[in-house]
Design a protein around this motif. Structure first.
Motif, PDB file in Angstrom:
ATOM      1  N   LYS A 130     -23.488 -30.338  93.781  1.00 14.36           N
ATOM      2  CA  LYS A 130     -24.589 -29.800  92.991  1.00 14.36           C
ATOM      3  C   LYS A 130     -24.376 -30.111  91.513  1.00 14.36           C
ATOM      4  O   LYS A 130     -25.321 -30.437  90.790  1.00 14.36           O
ATOM      5  N   GLY A 131     -23.122 -30.032  91.079  1.00 14.43           N
ATOM      6  CA  GLY A 131     -22.824 -30.372  89.697  1.00 14.43           C
ATOM      7  C   GLY A 131     -23.129 -31.821  89.377  1.00 14.43           C
ATOM      8  O   GLY A 131     -23.634 -32.131  88.286  1.00 14.43           O
ATOM      9  N   ARG A 132     -22.857 -32.712  90.321  1.00 14.08           N
ATOM     10  CA  ARG A 132     -23.161 -34.139  90.118  1.00 14.08           C
ATOM     11  C   ARG A 132     -24.664 -34.358  90.012  1.00 14.08           C
ATOM     12  O   ARG A 132     -25.134 -35.136  89.172  1.00 14.08           O
ATOM     13  N   LEU A 133     -25.426 -33.680  90.871  1.00 13.87           N
ATOM     14  CA  LEU A 133     -26.876 -33.830  90.827  1.00 13.87           C
ATOM     15  C   LEU A 133     -27.436 -33.243  89.538  1.00 13.87           C
ATOM     16  O   LEU A 133     -28.307 -33.847  88.900  1.00 13.87           O
ATOM     17  N   ASP A 134     -26.939 -32.084  89.150  1.00 11.70           N
ATOM     18  CA  ASP A 134     -27.401 -31.473  87.901  1.00 11.70           C
ATOM     19  C   ASP A 134     -27.105 -32.379  86.705  1.00 11.70           C
ATOM     20  O   ASP A 134     -27.932 -32.502  85.792  1.00 11.70           O
ATOM     21  N   LEU A 135     -25.932 -32.993  86.712  1.00  7.95           N
ATOM     22  CA  LEU A 135     -25.572 -33.904  85.616  1.00  7.95           C
ATOM     23  C   LEU A 135     -26.514 -35.098  85.579  1.00  7.95           C
ATOM     24  O   LEU A 135     -27.000 -35.488  84.510  1.00  7.95           O
ATOM     25  N   ALA A 136     -26.791 -35.678  86.752  1.00  8.10           N
ATOM     26  CA  ALA A 136     -27.675 -36.846  86.810  1.00  8.10           C
ATOM     27  C   ALA A 136     -29.082 -36.497  86.324  1.00  8.10           C
ATOM     28  O   ALA A 136     -29.679 -37.234  85.536  1.00  8.10           O
ATOM     29  N   LEU A 137     -29.611 -35.376  86.801  1.00  8.19           N
ATOM     30  CA  LEU A 137     -30.943 -34.964  86.363  1.00  8.19           C
ATOM     31  C   LEU A 137     -30.954 -34.654  84.862  1.00  8.19           C
ATOM     32  O   LEU A 137     -31.937 -34.942  84.167  1.00  8.19           O
ATOM     33  N   GLY A 138     -29.867 -34.094  84.373  1.00  4.34           N
ATOM     34  CA  GLY A 138     -29.780 -33.816  82.945  1.00  4.34           C
ATOM     35  C   GLY A 138     -29.807 -35.077  82.106  1.00  4.34           C
ATOM     36  O   GLY A 138     -30.418 -35.097  81.022  1.00  4.34           O
ATOM     37  N   LEU A 139     -29.174 -36.129  82.595  1.00  2.00           N
ATOM     38  CA  LEU A 139     -29.210 -37.407  81.879  1.00  2.00           C
ATOM     39  C   LEU A 139     -30.627 -37.971  81.830  1.00  2.00           C
ATOM     40  O   LEU A 139     -31.073 -38.489  80.800  1.00  2.00           O
ATOM     41  N   VAL A 140     -31.335 -37.884  82.963  1.00  4.17           N
ATOM     42  CA  VAL A 140     -32.722 -38.361  83.000  1.00  4.17           C
ATOM     43  C   VAL A 140     -33.578 -37.545  82.042  1.00  4.17           C
ATOM     44  O   VAL A 140     -34.395 -38.087  81.289  1.00  4.17           O
ATOM     45  N   GLU A 141     -33.410 -36.235  82.072  1.00  5.23           N
ATOM     46  CA  GLU A 141     -34.172 -35.355  81.192  1.00  5.23           C
ATOM     47  C   GLU A 141     -33.931 -35.705  79.723  1.00  5.23           C
ATOM     48  O   GLU A 141     -34.880 -35.804  78.929  1.00  5.23           O
ATOM     49  N   ALA A 142     -32.682 -35.900  79.350  1.00  2.72           N
ATOM     50  CA  ALA A 142     -32.358 -36.211  77.957  1.00  2.72           C
ATOM     51  C   ALA A 142     -32.980 -37.539  77.534  1.00  2.72           C
ATOM     52  O   ALA A 142     -33.475 -37.672  76.408  1.00  2.72           O
ATOM     53  N   ARG A 143     -32.963 -38.499  78.427  1.00  2.00           N
ATOM     54  CA  ARG A 143     -33.555 -39.804  78.103  1.00  2.00           C
ATOM     55  C   ARG A 143     -35.070 -39.692  77.927  1.00  2.00           C
ATOM     56  O   ARG A 143     -35.636 -40.213  76.963  1.00  2.00           O
ATOM     57  N   LEU A 144     -35.724 -39.010  78.858  1.00  2.00           N
ATOM     58  CA  LEU A 144     -37.183 -38.933  78.817  1.00  2.00           C
ATOM     59  C   LEU A 144     -37.699 -37.985  77.741  1.00  2.00           C
ATOM     60  O   LEU A 144     -38.891 -37.991  77.437  1.00  2.00           O
ATOM     61  N   ALA A 145     -36.818 -37.187  77.167  1.00  2.00           N
ATOM     62  CA  ALA A 145     -37.212 -36.376  76.018  1.00  2.00           C
ATOM     63  C   ALA A 145     -37.351 -37.229  74.761  1.00  2.00           C
ATOM     64  O   ALA A 145     -37.961 -36.802  73.782  1.00  2.00           O
ATOM     65  N   LYS A 146     -36.823 -38.462  74.820  1.00  2.00           N
ATOM     66  CA  LYS A 146     -36.832 -39.356  73.655  1.00  2.00           C
ATOM     67  C   LYS A 146     -37.805 -40.515  73.785  1.00  2.00           C
ATOM     68  O   LYS A 146     -38.266 -41.062  72.774  1.00  2.00           O
ATOM     69  N   VAL A 147     -38.082 -40.932  75.035  1.00  7.80           N
ATOM     70  CA  VAL A 147     -38.879 -42.142  75.262  1.00  7.80           C
ATOM     71  C   VAL A 147     -39.895 -41.878  76.363  1.00  7.80           C
ATOM     72  O   VAL A 147     -39.736 -40.968  77.177  1.00  7.80           O
ATOM     73  N   ASP A 148     -40.929 -42.710  76.406  1.00  3.09           N
ATOM     74  CA  ASP A 148     -41.967 -42.545  77.422  1.00  3.09           C
ATOM     75  C   ASP A 148     -41.538 -43.064  78.788  1.00  3.09           C
ATOM     76  O   ASP A 148     -41.989 -42.566  79.825  1.00  3.09           O
ATOM     77  N   HIS A 149     -40.706 -44.109  78.796  1.00  6.56           N
ATOM     78  CA  HIS A 149     -40.247 -44.706  80.041  1.00  6.56           C
ATOM     79  C   HIS A 149     -38.745 -44.920  79.944  1.00  6.56           C
ATOM     80  O   HIS A 149     -38.175 -44.938  78.849  1.00  6.56           O
ATOM     81  N   LEU A 150     -38.102 -45.120  81.069  1.00  4.67           N
ATOM     82  CA  LEU A 150     -36.642 -45.134  81.068  1.00  4.67           C
ATOM     83  C   LEU A 150     -36.049 -46.215  80.180  1.00  4.67           C
ATOM     84  O   LEU A 150     -35.050 -45.976  79.488  1.00  4.67           O
ATOM     85  N   ALA A 151     -36.634 -47.399  80.184  1.00  6.03           N
ATOM     86  CA  ALA A 151     -36.101 -48.471  79.344  1.00  6.03           C
ATOM     87  C   ALA A 151     -36.453 -48.278  77.875  1.00  6.03           C
ATOM     88  O   ALA A 151     -35.813 -48.870  77.006  1.00  6.03           O
ATOM     89  N   GLY A 152     -37.454 -47.477  77.595  1.00  2.00           N
ATOM     90  CA  GLY A 152     -37.904 -47.273  76.219  1.00  2.00           C
ATOM     91  C   GLY A 152     -39.406 -47.081  76.202  1.00  2.00           C
ATOM     92  O   GLY A 152     -39.947 -46.249  76.916  1.00  2.00           O
ATOM     93  N   SER A 153     -40.083 -47.890  75.415  1.00  2.00           N
ATOM     94  CA  SER A 153     -41.530 -47.754  75.304  1.00  2.00           C
ATOM     95  C   SER A 153     -42.271 -48.454  76.438  1.00  2.00           C
ATOM     96  O   SER A 153     -43.426 -48.134  76.714  1.00  2.00           O
ATOM     97  N   GLU A 154     -41.614 -49.403  77.113  1.00  2.00           N
ATOM     98  CA  GLU A 154     -42.284 -50.218  78.132  1.00  2.00           C
ATOM     99  C   GLU A 154     -42.012 -49.710  79.542  1.00  2.00           C
ATOM    100  O   GLU A 154     -40.880 -49.358  79.878  1.00  2.00           O
ATOM    101  N   PHE A 155     -43.036 -49.719  80.369  1.00  2.00           N
ATOM    102  CA  PHE A 155     -42.891 -49.454  81.798  1.00  2.00           C
ATOM    103  C   PHE A 155     -42.216 -50.658  82.442  1.00  2.00           C
ATOM    104  O   PHE A 155     -42.632 -51.807  82.236  1.00  2.00           O
ATOM    105  N   THR A 156     -41.163 -50.415  83.231  1.00  2.00           N
ATOM    106  CA  THR A 156     -40.425 -51.506  83.866  1.00  2.00           C
ATOM    107  C   THR A 156     -40.089 -51.149  85.310  1.00  2.00           C
ATOM    108  O   THR A 156     -40.386 -50.049  85.795  1.00  2.00           O
ATOM    109  N   THR A 157     -39.393 -52.058  85.959  1.00  2.00           N
ATOM    110  CA  THR A 157     -38.944 -51.802  87.326  1.00  2.00           C
ATOM    111  C   THR A 157     -37.909 -50.679  87.385  1.00  2.00           C
ATOM    112  O   THR A 157     -37.672 -50.127  88.466  1.00  2.00           O
TER     113      THR A 157
END
Length: 212
Positions: A130-157
């Motif tokens: 559960k800690g591993r999953l929480d950490l992974a989701l937290g990383l995604v959350e932190a990234r998407l709090a800064k950018v619209d898409h994972l790579a940055g401004s552009e939608f990608t694969t």
């Protein structure tokens, strides 16, 4: 090219990719076994690994989401939906593309298996996973709090790779995204993409995408 789509599976990524690229493809949909919820024998027979997704393209029979996406983009995508090495977000693109099935999906998969064992909440392995999953989701959350898409401004694969785990995977491992407002806002943006809506309607017309 034939996209062999197992209902409610990671192969939704490939249908979505083809819709985003606007390339011709044939879609063959397979239903899960009503008892085991696993792929039927004719799907498992497509490739020795026996899992979704699978495509056939002439003599090519290819499995694994990442490999299939790279194959389709390289052969038919004309450089779309990926970032070139000289792009300032190239490293982020690579990280998040591989993070989806290298970290986040395995974390949910292990948690799903452990949940089926009905272990007590204080089980150390259960708590660690559960800690591993929480950490992974937290990383995604932190990234998407800064950018619209994972790579940055552009939608990608990279986005195509990760959305399954944040949505359809929750049919197999329910987890609450309420603590992750940036992820929820991101899923709403994804849900407005015409290609995503077309793909989900074609592949899983009986399922409302889990975007909330």
């Amino acid at each position: 090219m034939i996209v062999h789509h197992l209902g409610k599976s990671q192969s939704e990524r490939i249908v979505w990719l083809c819709e985003e690229l606007g390339i011709p493809y044939d879609l063959k949909v397979y239903d899960r076994d009503p008892v085991t919820r696993l792929a039927p024998p004719n799907y498992k027979a497509l490739h020795p690994i026996g899992t979704a997704p699978v495509i056939t393209d002439g003599d090519v029979v290819l499995a694994e989401s990442g490999a299939i996406i790279e194959y389709i983009v390289a052969k038919y995508g004309k450089g779309r939906l990926v970032l070139a090495p000289d792009h300032p977000d190239f490293a982020q693109f690579l990280f998040w593309f591989h993070f989806a099935n290298g970290t986040l999906q395995p974390a949910t998969g292990r948690s799903m298996i452990l949940a089926r064992l009905k272990l007590p909440d204080d089980n150390p392995i259960l708590r660690a996973m559960k800690g591993r999953l929480d950490l992974a989701l937290g990383l995604v959350e932190a990234r998407l709090a800064k950018v619209d898409h994972l790579a940055g401004s552009e939608f990608t694969t990279a986005d195509i790779m990760i959305v399954f785990t944040l949505t359809t995977m929750r049919l197999f491992l329910p987890f609450d995204l309420a603590p992750y407002p940036a992820i929820l806002a991101y899923l709403q943006r994804i849900g407005r993409r015409p290609a995503y809506r077309r793909a989900m309607q074609k592949g899983d017309p009986d399922m409302a995408p889990l975007l909330t």
